[in-house]
Design an enzyme around this catalytic site. Structure first.
Site, PDB file in Angstrom:
ATOM      1  N   LYS A   1      -8.889   5.511 -54.410  1.00 36.71           N
ATOM      2  CA  LYS A   1      -9.284   6.188 -53.175  1.00 36.71           C
ATOM      3  C   LYS A   1      -8.171   6.080 -52.139  1.00 36.71           C
ATOM      4  O   LYS A   1      -7.625   5.016 -51.882  1.00 36.71           O
ATOM      5  CB  LYS A   1     -10.564   5.559 -52.625  1.00 36.71           C
ATOM      6  CG  LYS A   1     -11.230   6.366 -51.510  1.00 36.71           C
ATOM      7  CD  LYS A   1     -12.616   5.794 -51.215  1.00 36.71           C
ATOM      8  CE  LYS A   1     -13.391   6.660 -50.242  1.00 36.71           C
ATOM      9  NZ  LYS A   1     -12.867   6.558 -48.878  1.00 36.71           N
TER      10      LYS A   1
ATOM     11  N   THR B   1     -16.317  29.231 -39.395  1.00 35.66           N
ATOM     12  CA  THR B   1     -16.923  28.979 -38.091  1.00 35.66           C
ATOM     13  C   THR B   1     -18.235  28.248 -38.327  1.00 35.66           C
ATOM     14  O   THR B   1     -18.993  28.590 -39.238  1.00 35.66           O
ATOM     15  CB  THR B   1     -17.195  30.280 -37.315  1.00 35.66           C
ATOM     16  OG1 THR B   1     -18.052  31.129 -38.090  1.00 35.66           O
ATOM     17  CG2 THR B   1     -15.888  31.019 -37.016  1.00 35.66           C
TER      18      THR B   1
ATOM     19  N   ASN C   1       0.792  -1.227   0.000  1.00 38.63           N
ATOM     20  CA  ASN C   1       0.000   0.000   0.000  1.00 38.63           C
ATOM     21  C   ASN C   1       0.822   1.274   0.000  1.00 38.63           C
ATOM     22  O   ASN C   1       0.281   2.353  -0.223  1.00 38.63           O
ATOM     23  CB  ASN C   1      -0.954  -0.004   1.193  1.00 38.63           C
ATOM     24  CG  ASN C   1      -1.865  -1.202   1.182  1.00 38.63           C
ATOM     25  OD1 ASN C   1      -1.957  -1.909   0.180  1.00 38.63           O
ATOM     26  ND2 ASN C   1      -2.539  -1.452   2.293  1.00 38.63           N
TER      27      ASN C   1
ATOM     28  N   SER D   1      -9.335   1.748 -50.274  1.00 42.62           N
ATOM     29  CA  SER D   1     -10.566   0.989 -50.458  1.00 42.62           C
ATOM     30  C   SER D   1     -10.293  -0.315 -51.176  1.00 42.62           C
ATOM     31  O   SER D   1      -9.428  -0.392 -52.052  1.00 42.62           O
ATOM     32  CB  SER D   1     -11.580   1.802 -51.261  1.00 42.62           C
ATOM     33  OG  SER D   1     -12.731   1.035 -51.539  1.00 42.62           O
ATOM     34  N   SER D   2     -11.068  -1.331 -50.796  1.00 41.18           N
ATOM     35  CA  SER D   2     -10.971  -2.615 -51.488  1.00 41.18           C
ATOM     36  C   SER D   2     -11.882  -2.668 -52.708  1.00 41.18           C
ATOM     37  O   SER D   2     -11.835  -3.629 -53.477  1.00 41.18           O
ATOM     38  CB  SER D   2     -11.347  -3.743 -50.524  1.00 41.18           C
ATOM     39  OG  SER D   2     -12.683  -3.570 -50.073  1.00 41.18           O
TER      40      SER D   2
END
Length: 466
Positions: A324, A187, A142, A318-319
């Protein structure tokens, strides 16, 4: 497999003759197969545990509570561990019941067996040097375990700060590189007023720099420890001078400004310093994630989004969709932030769950803080080297969006009035004409006046108005 038999209060247990830990560590391995992450995953914690045991042995030696040969053997064993030896023997799962007792005993047993070897005895021959009676002398889990945790976090945060500083430098370099590129600020995802891309990147560096200061401030809280308080802070089973001696030795051994807490009972149950430190890690993670979000937005497209910057392509995205490329590095930064935020919640809940004179949930607190530090350090390095350093600006795209925006009308408000500017803005929005062409065609301002008012110098910094 060769085995040896060790004994504890539950009886005999066979363990491998080759391992440097003992019976209590083996029971913990059998009991706690939770995360699959052993305490050796955090070398800073192993090193800190060894330093605590080293300091305790020195203090016990000073007080003639341990023979010199035992002190020397324990110190030599601890020094070996601090230098990286036998870290693979710290095998207890980071999440465990018992308020860290299994971690403490893992350290006690490895150090005891290594010290026995230095004295010329066999592993497990605890008649000559015992994990509890000698390595753990004047200590309790402790006080030894949370003290080691405080020290381990300090060791871990130093390289984190170095990595953050390097990331900040990368943002500042991009700020300088992009300082002449004027773009539209936004913004609420709507056009606002012009700024430079350099200003945007410099701001990223500034906001992260604030958290280096906060990390250093909160780390100072971890220098105050309860070593010498033993079970609940009363110092039972210690010499009156032990606590100050032990903490003094720990400061000298570690090179950190360790000091004894003013009230050891309070220090043994309070987790406030850990909560504060975890909170700063969460704050930094949130800022880092916000920056990653901004970079994903600014690079979106590449042809149908904002597209003001180009992130370095790291892998096909991407597959199914040829060509991409995804913003995989900022996405990984986001996910790290989510994990750090979750870890902070775990720390918060565990700290709240302390009862009376001890918090039994310390292992999950220590695991989450050290894990967050480790993740953030690696993430900052990845973010800098695989993303920030390679970012390119699309200056033409920035200029095009700026010229098409109605946000530049804000710079004309002091000169043509808010109502007039609002009317021009609405007309531009509905007709597709530019603010510049409408103002000139209506004869409100000349082209020369517009050139001056809409110049970067006028729009990007405060100006005297006449």
């Amino acid at each position: 497999m060769r085995q040896r038999i060790e004994h504890d209060l539950l009886g005999d247990l066979a363990i491998s003759a080759d391992v440097w830990y003992g019976v209590q560590t083996q029971r913990a391995v059998n009991n706690f197969a939770i995360t699959g992450i052993p305490i050796s995953h955090f070398p800073e914690l192993v090193k800190a545990l060894a330093m605590v045991k080293w300091a305790a042995a020195k203090a016990n030696g000073d007080l003639c509570l341990l023979d010199k040969d035992k002190v020397d053997a324990i110190v030599a064993a601890c020094r070996d561990i601090c230098e990286g030896h036998l870290h693979d023997q710290f095998v207890v799962d980071v999440i465990q019941g018992g308020a860290g007792t299994s971690t403490n005993m893992n350290a006690n047993e490895v150090i005891a067996n290594l010290a026995l070897a230095k004295l010329g005895f066999q592993k497990g021959d605890y008649r000559h040097l015992h994990p509890n009676d000698h390595v753990n002398r004047s200590q309790s889990t402790n006080d030894a375990y949370p003290t080691a945790a405080c020290l381990a976090i300090q060791f871990a945060v130093d390289p984190l700060i170095e990595t953050i500083s390097s990331l900040i430098t990368a943002f500042y370099k991009k700020g300088t590189e992009f300082k002449q590129i004027v773009k539209m600020g936004r913004t609420q995802l709507q056009d606002a007023v012009p700024m430079t891309l350099g200003q945007e990147f410099e701001a990223f560096g500034v906001t992260l720099g604030e958290d280096i200061s906060r990390l250093r401030e909160v780390t100072a809280l971890l220098c105050e420890v309860n070593l010498g308080g033993t079970a609940i802070g009363t110092g039972i089973n210690t010499h009156p001078d032990y606590a100050n001696l032990a903490v003094g030795h720990l400061a000298s051994i570690s090179g950190k400004e360790m000091k004894l807490a003013a009230n050891l009972v309070e220090a043994s149950s309070d987790m406030g310093a850990f909560v504060a430190f975890s909170g700063i890690l969460k704050r930094f993670a949130i800022k880092l994630s916000k920056i990653a979000n901004d970079l994903r937005l600014l690079s979106s497209g590449p042809r149908t989004g904002i597209g003001e910057i180009k992130l370095p392509p790291m892998q096909p995205g991407s597959s199914i969709m040829p060509g991409k490329v995804n913003p995989v590095i900022p996405e990984a930064v986001n996910q790290t932030a989510y994990q750090v935020i979750a870890g902070d919640l775990a720390v918060t809940l565990a700290a709240e769950s302390g009862q009376l004179q001890l918090n039994a949930m310390e292992p999950v607190i220590i695991f989450n803080i050290l894990n967050s530090i480790k993740m953030l350090k690696e993430t900052c390095l990845m973010f800098e080297t695989r993303c920030i350093q390679g970012i390119q600006a699309d200056e033409e795209r920035c200029a095009y969006l700026l010229n098409q925006s109605i946000g530049t009308i804000t710079a004309l408000v002091p000169h043509i009035g808010y109502a007039n500017a609002s009317r021009i803005a609405q007309t531009a929005l509905h007709t597709g004409e530019t603010v510049r062409s409408l103002v000139v065609n209506e004869g409100i301002l000349s082209a020369e006046e517009l050139d001056k008012l809409l110049s970067p110098q006028s729009m990007l910094t405060p100006q005297f108005l006449s």
